[in-house]
Design a protein around this motif. Structure first.
Motif, PDB file in Angstrom:
ATOM      1  N   PHE A 173       0.823  -1.202   0.000  1.00  0.00           N
ATOM      2  CA  PHE A 173       0.000   0.000   0.000  1.00  0.00           C
ATOM      3  C   PHE A 173       0.862   1.259   0.000  1.00  0.00           C
ATOM      4  O   PHE A 173       0.572   2.230  -0.695  1.00  0.00           O
ATOM      5  N   GLN A 174       1.933   1.202   0.769  1.00  0.00           N
ATOM      6  CA  GLN A 174       2.840   2.357   0.838  1.00  0.00           C
ATOM      7  C   GLN A 174       3.450   2.621  -0.538  1.00  0.00           C
ATOM      8  O   GLN A 174       3.474   3.755  -1.023  1.00  0.00           O
ATOM      9  N   GLY A 175       3.914   1.547  -1.182  1.00  0.00           N
ATOM     10  CA  GLY A 175       4.520   1.690  -2.505  1.00  0.00           C
ATOM     11  C   GLY A 175       3.512   2.233  -3.498  1.00  0.00           C
ATOM     12  O   GLY A 175       3.815   3.128  -4.293  1.00  0.00           O
ATOM     13  N   ALA A 176       2.268   1.706  -3.424  1.00  0.00           N
ATOM     14  CA  ALA A 176       1.234   2.148  -4.358  1.00  0.00           C
ATOM     15  C   ALA A 176       0.936   3.632  -4.148  1.00  0.00           C
ATOM     16  O   ALA A 176       0.814   4.391  -5.115  1.00  0.00           O
ATOM     17  N   THR A 177       0.870   4.045  -2.887  1.00  0.00           N
ATOM     18  CA  THR A 177       0.617   5.461  -2.607  1.00  0.00           C
ATOM     19  C   THR A 177       1.698   6.330  -3.234  1.00  0.00           C
ATOM     20  O   THR A 177       1.410   7.327  -3.904  1.00  0.00           O
ATOM     21  N   ALA A 178       2.938   5.923  -3.013  1.00  0.00           N
ATOM     22  CA  ALA A 178       4.048   6.716  -3.551  1.00  0.00           C
ATOM     23  C   ALA A 178       3.933   6.823  -5.065  1.00  0.00           C
ATOM     24  O   ALA A 178       4.080   7.900  -5.645  1.00  0.00           O
ATOM     25  N   MET A 179       3.609   5.683  -5.717  1.00  0.00           N
ATOM     26  CA  MET A 179       3.546   5.695  -7.184  1.00  0.00           C
ATOM     27  C   MET A 179       2.403   6.560  -7.690  1.00  0.00           C
ATOM     28  O   MET A 179       2.569   7.332  -8.624  1.00  0.00           O
ATOM     29  N   ILE A 180       1.255   6.416  -7.042  1.00  0.00           N
ATOM     30  CA  ILE A 180       0.094   7.196  -7.492  1.00  0.00           C
ATOM     31  C   ILE A 180       0.366   8.690  -7.335  1.00  0.00           C
ATOM     32  O   ILE A 180       0.123   9.489  -8.245  1.00  0.00           O
ATOM     33  N   VAL A 181       0.925   9.062  -6.184  1.00  0.00           N
ATOM     34  CA  VAL A 181       1.209  10.479  -5.970  1.00  0.00           C
ATOM     35  C   VAL A 181       2.224  10.985  -6.999  1.00  0.00           C
ATOM     36  O   VAL A 181       2.045  12.049  -7.598  1.00  0.00           O
ATOM     37  N   MET A 182       3.266  10.196  -7.245  1.00  0.00           N
ATOM     38  CA  MET A 182       4.285  10.630  -8.203  1.00  0.00           C
ATOM     39  C   MET A 182       3.695  10.827  -9.599  1.00  0.00           C
ATOM     40  O   MET A 182       4.097  11.718 -10.342  1.00  0.00           O
ATOM     41  N   LEU A 183       2.723   9.953  -9.945  1.00  0.00           N
ATOM     42  CA  LEU A 183       2.120  10.062 -11.276  1.00  0.00           C
ATOM     43  C   LEU A 183       1.175  11.249 -11.366  1.00  0.00           C
ATOM     44  O   LEU A 183       1.189  12.005 -12.331  1.00  0.00           O
ATOM     45  N   LEU A 184       0.335  11.419 -10.337  1.00  0.00           N
ATOM     46  CA  LEU A 184      -0.683  12.468 -10.392  1.00  0.00           C
ATOM     47  C   LEU A 184      -0.138  13.826  -9.983  1.00  0.00           C
ATOM     48  O   LEU A 184      -0.580  14.859 -10.472  1.00  0.00           O
ATOM     49  N   ALA A 185       0.813  13.819  -9.060  1.00  0.00           N
ATOM     50  CA  ALA A 185       1.337  15.083  -8.541  1.00  0.00           C
ATOM     51  C   ALA A 185       2.845  14.966  -8.369  1.00  0.00           C
ATOM     52  O   ALA A 185       3.333  14.719  -7.278  1.00  0.00           O
ATOM     53  N   PRO A 186       3.579  15.135  -9.478  1.00  0.00           N
ATOM     54  CA  PRO A 186       5.034  14.919  -9.430  1.00  0.00           C
ATOM     55  C   PRO A 186       5.738  15.803  -8.396  1.00  0.00           C
ATOM     56  O   PRO A 186       6.814  15.455  -7.924  1.00  0.00           O
ATOM     57  N   ASN A 187       5.128  16.927  -8.044  1.00  0.00           N
ATOM     58  CA  ASN A 187       5.757  17.775  -7.039  1.00  0.00           C
ATOM     59  C   ASN A 187       5.246  17.497  -5.639  1.00  0.00           C
ATOM     60  O   ASN A 187       5.420  18.316  -4.739  1.00  0.00           O
ATOM     61  N   GLY A 188       4.606  16.358  -5.462  1.00  0.00           N
ATOM     62  CA  GLY A 188       4.063  16.026  -4.154  1.00  0.00           C
ATOM     63  C   GLY A 188       2.712  16.683  -3.941  1.00  0.00           C
ATOM     64  O   GLY A 188       2.307  17.546  -4.713  1.00  0.00           O
ATOM     65  N   ILE A 189       2.038  16.240  -2.882  1.00  0.00           N
ATOM     66  CA  ILE A 189       0.668  16.720  -2.693  1.00  0.00           C
ATOM     67  C   ILE A 189       0.658  18.211  -2.391  1.00  0.00           C
ATOM     68  O   ILE A 189      -0.045  18.981  -3.024  1.00  0.00           O
ATOM     69  N   TRP A 190       1.499  18.650  -1.437  1.00  0.00           N
ATOM     70  CA  TRP A 190       1.491  20.077  -1.131  1.00  0.00           C
ATOM     71  C   TRP A 190       2.030  20.891  -2.306  1.00  0.00           C
ATOM     72  O   TRP A 190       1.545  21.989  -2.586  1.00  0.00           O
TER      73      TRP A 190
END
Ligand code: ATP
Ligand code: MG
Lengths: 329, 244
Positions: free
Chosen positions: A287-304
């Motif tokens: 789950f942690q890995g998936a979160t990291a990948m999804i965030v990187m794809l959708l928001a390359p600069n991170g959520i903030w």
């Protein structure tokens, strides 16, 4: 010069950081009674992440070896307490000092390396340290070393460690904020964006980069020292575990590198996920890995980073502005 | 007048190739020295030697009578050398204002009102209205303007301008010439430019580089008219030029 009304009022941006910290502390005080150990760990890991963010997000050096400083901070603290019999709180000074010295030596070895070469170079050094401590008989070799418990007062110990962790987290947040708002901050970000361009406007690239590296090493050392002080024990595979670096990386990348708010958000997400899936075993890692990948794809600069790009919100604004634009410009 | 910059027999070799070959010249405050030469003549490399990007194999660079040949790049900047790079080097994550402010607060002229100084510079290059935008998002023309502004942010003595007019419209070239003419009042300006009429309008002298060596140096009109420049630079052979 006549001051207009707008200029006489306090700039709201100036009080935002104070408000943000106050709200954060109050929220923390609400959940604190539930699990103080977890709160302490969160504060320490947050400090590490923000220290690392100073180097990666603001100076442009991507380190994969900051777990070296976690382990060094831990060993420096426990070994000085055991050898000298001094108070463990004072020994935190040794944690910071050893990390600063080792960071300086690392710079001698790594100063010509950039980008991936630097990342991998420091990773190799961190791993070498783990192997070295595994062989070092006086430091307990691979068995590790236990803190001499006679040095601590058990009644106040847990409280003290918690307050120190809080102080470290706050100092890190406020300290990086103040540093980045200064002309040094401007130098670091210029170096991050264009090293040669920075030198051509009078910025001492090597010296500023060194400062950022040493500061981030000291913060991770202090956090590592405090963490292993609370555990009363450190061994090479724990102190120099690359999992520390992975945590930091996850928190900063998911939260938003190069923002001061990102690591706060990242820490909440990391520990939120961990607590949610605490009984799920390996599923949690997936789950942690998936979160990291999804965030990187959708928001390359991170959520903030994405929120900031869209809304221009900043709780800790380090932007320089010459004041409101004159009409007619 | 005493020169701000004095260059003596400067030389740079890459492998067996001599890219800057025994070049000597001076530049004083109040004048603009133009440099022309075909592509690959070594013009940008000469700037690299002057601002300290690259170390020479031989020769000396004197700024205000101080030997700066072995000073690192940032120390030369702090002595008042500002450079606009041929390929712009903006600080993409900083605003236009911060890009200029960085130089003002780290450079030679530790101005007592750095913010105001940065705004003055931005006004001079016509970027004041874009000061709060991120430099990384600027179109090419604005990047070129910003490059000039960054050079001005530290260049209190000497300005090195490397093809800052490339890609500008006719009108913008005129504005640029005005800026350079204003700057050269209290700076030494060295301007590398392929756009001949822009250079003619600002330069007091022109130096021609060819295969790294100084071919001729003199008043702009004389230099541009000389047969050897016509051949090297404009690609007209001397015989043909003589026939006309
Ligand atoms: N770092 C380097 N290593 C090897 N050769 C180089 C290096 N830098 C420049 N050169 C060579 O030196 C020569 C001069 O290059 P330079 O960039 O100074 O030319 P220039 O006069 O500025 O050309 P242009 O008008 O195209 O900008 C070229 O042949 C180039 O290939
Ligand atoms: Mg060139």
């Amino acid at each position: 010069m006549k001051l207009s009304r707008g200029q006489m009022m306090v700039d709201p941006r100036a009080i935002l950081p104070v408000v943000a910290i106050a709200v954060g502390l109050s929220a923390g005080a609400l959940v604190l009674p539930i699990d103080r150990r977890l709160a302490m760990e969160m504060l320490l890991v947050f400090a590490m992440a923000q220290g690392w963010n100073l180097l990666c997000g603001y100076t442009g050096l991507l380190s994969f070896g900051h777990h070296a400083f976690v382990g060094l901070g831990a060993y420096a603290l426990i070994l000085t307490v055991n050898a000298l019999g001094i108070s463990p709180y004072l020994s935190l000074g040794a944690s910071a000092l050893v990390c600063v010295l080792v960071a300086l030596v690392m710079v001698l070895l790594l100063h010509r390396m950039r980008d991936a070469y630097f990342s991998i170079g420091i990773w190799v050094l961190a791993d070498s340290l783990r192997l070295l401590f595994g062989q070092w008989e006086w430091a307990g070799s691979s068995r590790g070393v236990v803190l001499d418990a006679s040095a601590i007062d058990p009644a106040a110990f847990a409280d003290n460690v918690f307050w120190l962790a809080l102080a470290l987290a706050l100092t890190t947040q406020i300290g990086t904020y103040v540093l980045l708002r200064s002309r040094i901050g401007l130098a670091l970000m210029a170096i991050r964006d264009n090293e040669n361009g920075a030198a051509s406007v009078g910025i001492a690239v090597a010296r500023n980069r060194l400062a950022a590296f040493v500061i981030s090493a000291a913060i991770c050392g202090l956090a590592g020292g405090l963490y292993y002080l609370s555990v009363l024990y450190v061994d090479p595979s724990g102190g120099f575990d690359i999992d520390w670096q992975i945590k930091i990386l996850f928190i900063v990348m998911v939260g938003g590198a190069g923002t001061l708010e990102g690591p706060v958000l990242g820490t909440l997400i990391y520990f939120g996920l961990r607590e949610l899936f605490r009984d799920a075993g390996d599923l949690y890692l997936i789950f942690q890995g998936a979160t990291a990948m999804i965030v990187m794809l959708l928001a390359p600069n991170g959520i903030w980073g994405s929120i900031q790009a869209r809304t221009n919100w900043r709780l800790f604004s380090i932007r320089w502005t010459p004041g409101p634009q004159k009409p007619g410009e | 007048m005493k020169p701000v910059l004095a260059v003596e027999r400067l030389e740079k070799r890459y492998g067996v190739k001599t890219v800057v070959d025994q070049v000597s010249f001076t530049a004083a405050a109040g004048e603009c020295l133009g440099i022309i030469g075909p592509n690959g003549a070594g013009k940008t490399t000469l700037f690299n030697l002057l601002d300290g990007c690259v170390a020479p194999n031989a020769g000396r660079v004197m700024l205000d009578d101080v030997d700066i040949t072995h000073l690192p790049q940032y120390r030369r900047a702090r002595r008042g050398i500002g450079r606009a790079f041929q390929i712009p080097r903006p600080f993409a994550g900083l605003t236009v204002f911060e890009n200029v402010l960085a130089g003002v607060v780290h450079g030679a002229d530790r101005s007592t009102a750095p913010q105001r100084r940065a705004i003055e510079i931005l006004e001079a290059v016509g970027l004041a209205h874009k000061r709060d935008l991120l430099a990384g998002g600027l179109p090419l023309l604005d990047r070129k303007r910003l490059e000039l502004a960054k050079a001005m942010s530290v260049g209190t003595r000497l300005l090195l301008l490397d093809e800052v007019a490339g890609g500008l419209t006719e009108h913008e070239v005129h504005q640029l010439v005005d800026i350079v003419n204003a700057l050269k009042r209290d700076h030494a300006v060295i301007w590398i430019e392929h756009i001949a009429h822009a250079l003619m309008a600002a330069a007091d002298r022109i130096m021609v580089l060819h295969f790294g060596a100084k071919l001729v140096e003199g008043p702009p009109a004389d230099v541009m008219a000389s047969a050897i420049v016509q051949e090297v630079y404009l690609g007209i052979s001397v015989d043909v030029a003589a026939d006309r």
